[in-house]
Design an enzyme around this catalytic site. Structure first.
Site, PDB file in Angstrom:
ATOM      1  N   ASP A  43    -104.539-136.305 -22.414  1.00 44.13           N
ATOM      2  CA  ASP A  43    -103.388-136.753 -21.521  1.00 44.13           C
ATOM      3  C   ASP A  43    -103.544-137.827 -20.378  1.00 44.13           C
ATOM      4  O   ASP A  43    -104.760-137.978 -20.295  1.00 44.13           O
ATOM      5  CB  ASP A  43    -103.590-135.375 -20.514  1.00 44.13           C
ATOM      6  N   ASP A  66    -103.434-143.284 -22.421  1.00 48.75           N
ATOM      7  CA  ASP A  66    -102.317-143.438 -22.942  1.00 48.75           C
ATOM      8  C   ASP A  66    -101.660-143.608 -23.938  1.00 48.75           C
ATOM      9  O   ASP A  66    -101.805-144.649 -24.589  1.00 48.75           O
ATOM     10  CB  ASP A  66    -102.132-144.504 -22.310  1.00 48.75           C
ATOM     11  N   TYR A 158     -84.625-137.558 -26.125  1.00 49.90           N
ATOM     12  CA  TYR A 158     -84.602-136.426 -27.239  1.00 49.90           C
ATOM     13  C   TYR A 158     -84.396-135.520 -28.442  1.00 49.90           C
ATOM     14  O   TYR A 158     -85.258-135.810 -29.358  1.00 49.90           O
ATOM     15  CB  TYR A 158     -85.150-134.805 -26.298  1.00 49.90           C
ATOM     16  N   LYS A 162     -86.932-136.861 -31.704  1.00 52.26           N
ATOM     17  CA  LYS A 162     -88.151-135.570 -32.252  1.00 52.26           C
ATOM     18  C   LYS A 162     -87.257-135.383 -34.551  1.00 52.26           C
ATOM     19  O   LYS A 162     -88.179-135.601 -34.570  1.00 52.26           O
ATOM     20  CB  LYS A 162     -87.246-134.115 -31.861  1.00 52.26           C
ATOM     21  N   THR A 193     -92.776-123.691 -21.901  1.00 48.13           N
ATOM     22  CA  THR A 193     -93.416-125.063 -20.958  1.00 48.13           C
ATOM     23  C   THR A 193     -92.188-126.081 -19.674  1.00 48.13           C
ATOM     24  O   THR A 193     -91.222-125.397 -19.382  1.00 48.13           O
ATOM     25  CB  THR A 193     -94.595-126.484 -21.725  1.00 48.13           C
TER      26      THR A 193
END
Length: 294
Positions: A43, A66, A158, A162, A193
């Site tokens: 992460d 990264d 976004y 995707k 989340t």
């Protein structure tokens, strides 16, 4: 699939997961560890990933990575192999999701979305595939979203990212069909989340929990499924969308309030997440940090 079957198919496998300090990535790491996998979690938030690795337990290692930096990603996978042996599974999970009116989103943030959500998984596949192909086995899991299958007002960048992940996963599956490497694309709907902070979700479809998505990912790995829709009912819906046509699709999205949920957002509830995705520091060039014991 029964618990005993999952254990047999997962136990001892070496897995690297990006974006694993929280959310779906963390839940997936815990689920894989539960079934006996050897897990390396990465992460950009180095402190968080170190902390959660220690909490999960043995056979878990943590690396600050990264994913937009090729050297950093290569070092992440090298650390996994140094700790546990040849990589069996790469899960490209890291991603960011700015939401709101497209014209209010800066070009720099749009580029950041594509760098993290699209270029990152490409770098990861390019780094992991040669070793997997040479061994004649391996599995790459790319976490996409149902947002990549339909228009998502308020989530233009976004959704576009995707859609690219869906395409790259299917294309890789065909291109490397004879290599022994499997590919899975994961398409969850709204999941509780940080990404959906400040949103109200859609009508009639409850939000998923990260643990549900994690269970779907682990099941897909064990069964070598090319696609996993979560919840499962969305698979047939996604496949039938071209048959429905735009008018019926748009009507259904309006009925579910999917056409406004990313446009009517509580900005104060998203302030922490928005600050993080706009200003997360780059990973250092130094060697990865080992967090947990074998």
């Amino acid at each position: 699939m029964k618990e005993s079957q999952l254990n047999r198919r997962i136990e001892g496998r070496v897995v690297a997961i990006t974006g694993a300090a929280r959310g779906i990535g963390l839940a997936t790491a815990k689920e894989l560890h539960h079934h006996g996998a050897k897990v390396v979690i990465g992460d950009i938030d180095g402190d968080a990933v170190l902390r959660v690795a220690a909490e999960i337990g043995p056979t878990v290692e943590a690396v600050r990575v990264d994913i937009t930096d090729e050297q950093s990603f290569v070092a992440f996978l090298a650390k996994a192999e140094e700790c546990f042996g040849p990589l069996d599974i790469l899960i490209n999970n890291a991603g960011i999701m700015p939401i709101g009116p497209f014209l209010e989103e800066s070009t720099s943030l749009s580029k950041r979305v594509l760098d993290i959500n699209v270029v990152g998984p490409m770098i990861g596949m390019r780094a992991a595939l040669p070793g997997m192909i040479s061994r004649g086995r391996g599995h790459i899991v790319n976490v996409a979203s149902m947002a990549g299958t339909a228009p998502v007002p308020g989530g233009l960048s976004y959704g576009a990212s995707k859609a690219a992940v869906i395409s790259m996963t299917e294309t890789a599956r065909v291109e490397f069909a004879k290599s022994g490497v499997s590919f899975t694309c994961v398409l969850p709907s709204f999941t509780n989340t940080d990404l959906i902070a400040g949103t109200t979700g859609t009508k009639f479809v409850r939000n998923l929990e990260p643990e549900e998505v994690a269970a779907g990912i682990v099941g897909a790995i064990a069964a070598r499924k090319p696609d996993v829709y979560l919840p499962g009912i969305l698979g047939p819906v996604a496949r039938l969308q071209p048959v429905f046509g735009r008018r019926l699709r748009d009507f259904m999205n309006h009925l579910l309030k999917a056409d406004t949920t990313f446009l009517t957002v509580d900005k104060s509830a998203r302030s922490g997440y928005d600050a993080r995705i706009n200003g997360a520091p780059a990973a250092p060039k130094s060697a990865p940090v080992r967090a947990a014991r074998k």
